[in-house]
Design an enzyme around this catalytic site. Sequence first.
Site: not given
Ligand code: PGA
Length: 263
Positions: A12, A180, A104, A102, A220, A10, A174
């Site tokens: 983003k 992140g 976000e 997601h 992460s 992903n 998640e």
């Molecule tokens: P990350 O993001 O691996 O940077 O923690 C995962 C995601 O948001 O799908």
Amino acid sequence: MIRKPIFAANWKMNKGASETEDFVRSFLSKIQGQSFPCEIVIAPPFVSLPKLADLLHGAVQNASAIQIGAQNCSQFDAGAYTGEVNVLMLREFFVHFVIIGHSERRAIFGETDAIINAKLKKAREANLKPIFCIGETLAQREGGMLESVLRTQVTEGLQGLTEKDMAEIVIAYEPVWAIGTGVTATSQQAQDAHAFVRSLVAGLYGTDTAERIRIQYGGSVKPGNAAELMACPDIDGALIGGASLEPHGFLEIIRNGTVPLVE
Ligand code: PGA
């Protein structure tokens, strides 16, 4: 029941067309001569989909190793929805997967369970495979609400979707506090949440569907923790943000999370 693991990048809001090309060429050259017992998906920003489609459906070697994903889709068909992209537009660029819900999108863009449900249905109408994201915040976990949050997200998100749809849906668990942040759920925390989500699916669709559905972990994921997470019985791959932006790191996660087969 053998579930084929699925590793999805992903990206983003990172990587326009030229960076997408650099990544894909480098990644494909690294995997030359190898195949992995998993599916690999890259979900770039919308504007990079044409480049990804060109590369993967052109003559580039090993191109079939990667499938194309989008990070979002509209819940509407077409018309006066400024800034939106519909599922048929995605199909034109050989998109097979679409990330929906997601955290976000939920937190920053106000997507509710009802909107996410409408997007899941729209994606299935176009025969896209949704990667349906769920997960709790730290406050919710610490407040003892983990199970009720996941139950609501799963039940409302999947409302009206059929058993047949479920065969094409991937769930991504998640935990928001792990996205992140560099903080990963322990493999026990992740396994417990995954087993719970699978039990929710069993309650809604029966044990066969629950045993078949793939549940990715996200938050992460890195080369150093992939093996331990992927060894958990209910974890069937990963949705990877930051660590998927660099071909070597993404590949190391896939390698460490699977057993590579040399052709
Ligand atoms: P990350 O993001 O691996 O940077 O923690 C995962 C995601 O948001 O799908």
